[in-house]
Design a protein around this motif. Sequence first.
Motif, short mmCIF file in Angstrom:
data_model
loop_
_atom_site.label_atom_id
_atom_site.label_comp_id
_atom_site.label_asym_id
_atom_site.label_seq_id
_atom_site.Cartn_x
_atom_site.Cartn_y
_atom_site.Cartn_z
N ARG A 34 -3.87 -5.77 50.44
CA ARG A 34 -4.86 -4.55 50.15
C ARG A 34 -5.22 -4.44 49.21
NH1 ARG A 34 -8.30 -0.12 52.84
NH2 ARG A 34 -10.22 -0.81 52.23
N VAL A 35 -6.25 -4.89 48.20
CA VAL A 35 -6.38 -4.74 47.12
C VAL A 35 -7.59 -4.27 46.47
CG1 VAL A 35 -6.87 -5.71 44.88
CG2 VAL A 35 -5.40 -6.76 46.50
N THR A 36 -7.99 -3.38 45.73
CA THR A 36 -9.57 -1.98 45.93
C THR A 36 -9.77 -2.17 44.35
OG1 THR A 36 -8.85 -0.93 48.11
CG2 THR A 36 -10.75 -0.43 46.27
N VAL A 37 -10.92 -2.82 44.17
CA VAL A 37 -11.31 -2.97 42.28
C VAL A 37 -12.22 -2.25 42.25
CG1 VAL A 37 -12.14 -4.38 40.56
CG2 VAL A 37 -10.77 -5.43 42.62
N HIS A 38 -11.92 -1.64 41.55
CA HIS A 38 -13.20 -0.11 41.37
C HIS A 38 -13.08 -0.87 39.60
CE1 HIS A 38 -13.99 3.73 40.28
NE2 HIS A 38 -14.99 3.64 40.11
N ILE A 39 -14.41 -0.68 39.81
CA ILE A 39 -15.35 -1.14 38.45
C ILE A 39 -16.56 -0.39 38.13
CG2 ILE A 39 -16.56 -2.86 37.17
CD1 ILE A 39 -15.38 -5.42 39.47
N PHE A 40 -16.20 0.58 36.69
CA PHE A 40 -17.33 1.39 36.64
C PHE A 40 -17.24 1.14 34.86
CE2 PHE A 40 -12.69 3.02 36.13
CZ PHE A 40 -12.44 2.78 34.57
N ALA A 41 -18.73 1.44 34.46
CA ALA A 41 -19.27 1.64 32.80
C ALA A 41 -19.51 2.30 32.62
CB ALA A 41 -19.65 0.14 32.63
N GLY A 91 -25.81 1.79 29.70
CA GLY A 91 -27.10 2.32 29.94
C GLY A 91 -27.57 3.40 29.58
N GLU A 92 -28.17 4.06 30.68
CA GLU A 92 -28.42 5.42 31.25
C GLU A 92 -27.88 7.33 31.35
OE1 GLU A 92 -30.64 3.52 33.23
OE2 GLU A 92 -31.28 2.75 30.60
N SER A 93 -26.99 5.67 32.15
CA SER A 93 -26.09 6.60 33.37
C SER A 93 -24.79 5.74 33.40
CB SER A 93 -25.94 7.55 34.66
OG SER A 93 -27.60 6.87 35.24
N PRO A 94 -23.64 6.60 34.05
CA PRO A 94 -22.28 5.80 33.99
C PRO A 94 -22.69 5.69 36.09
CG PRO A 94 -21.68 8.31 33.89
CD PRO A 94 -23.44 8.08 33.49
N TRP A 95 -22.14 4.64 35.87
CA TRP A 95 -21.94 3.50 37.87
C TRP A 95 -20.95 2.86 37.74
CZ3 TRP A 95 -21.26 -1.18 37.41
CH2 TRP A 95 -21.75 -2.30 36.60
N GLU A 96 -20.88 2.76 38.64
CA GLU A 96 -19.31 1.76 39.48
C GLU A 96 -19.85 1.66 40.88
OE1 GLU A 96 -18.40 5.64 41.81
OE2 GLU A 96 -17.32 5.50 40.47
N GLU A 97 -18.88 0.55 40.35
CA GLU A 97 -19.57 -0.53 42.22
C GLU A 97 -17.70 -0.74 42.70
OE1 GLU A 97 -21.36 -2.15 43.12
OE2 GLU A 97 -22.73 -1.33 41.74
N TYR A 98 -17.93 -1.13 43.80
CA TYR A 98 -16.16 -1.53 44.57
C TYR A 98 -16.43 -2.89 45.16
CZ TYR A 98 -14.80 3.50 44.09
OH TYR A 98 -14.87 4.47 44.04
N LEU A 99 -15.26 -3.66 45.54
CA LEU A 99 -15.10 -5.19 44.96
C LEU A 99 -13.59 -4.63 46.57
CD1 LEU A 99 -16.46 -5.36 43.56
CD2 LEU A 99 -15.25 -7.79 43.64
N LEU A 100 -13.01 -5.33 46.90
CA LEU A 100 -11.57 -5.48 48.33
C LEU A 100 -11.59 -6.58 48.55
CD1 LEU A 100 -9.73 -3.77 50.56
CD2 LEU A 100 -12.01 -4.02 51.71
N GLY A 101 -10.05 -6.50 48.75
CA GLY A 101 -9.80 -8.27 48.21
C GLY A 101 -8.38 -8.19 48.99
#
Length: 146
Positions: free
Chosen positions: A117-124, A127-137
């Motif tokens: 199981r691979v969890t990809v935590h993308i963050f940046a 823009g105005e505020s930091p944000w994040e996204e998650y993907l699962l593969g």
Amino acid sequence: MKLSSCNCCRHKMGAPDGFALIEVVVSLFLVYLIVGLLLNVVTAGMAGLSSSQRQTIAWAYGSSLLEEMKAHPERFVIPGGTSTFNSRDAVFGTVPPEGMTAELEVQPMSNVPGVYRVTVHIFADQGESPWEEYLLGFIRMSPELL
């Protein structure tokens, strides 16, 4: 004797001669409200567009990392073990978008041998505020590599 046919003397009682000050003020206030509402709608639309653009880029980046891991699992997966690494430190061919990075966590599935199981935590910090996204593969290792 006939009266003059001049229109200046034929003024009707009660007929408006022009706009009252209150009418002008009310109409200007209505225009102000409508313009304000339109500007708010445009501003909200632009913010939503920017957010969806960042999300699309993040998902494309995460998906390309997962696909690269599926193509070459031997470079990224420790057989039987759990690992966590940053995408900038690994040997990915995919270049991260500006201001984005991904942290990947690889865990073996205890009930399915050879599947991870691979969890990809993308963050940046764009823009105005930091944000994040998650993907699962999921990645399947060939039995020869185990």
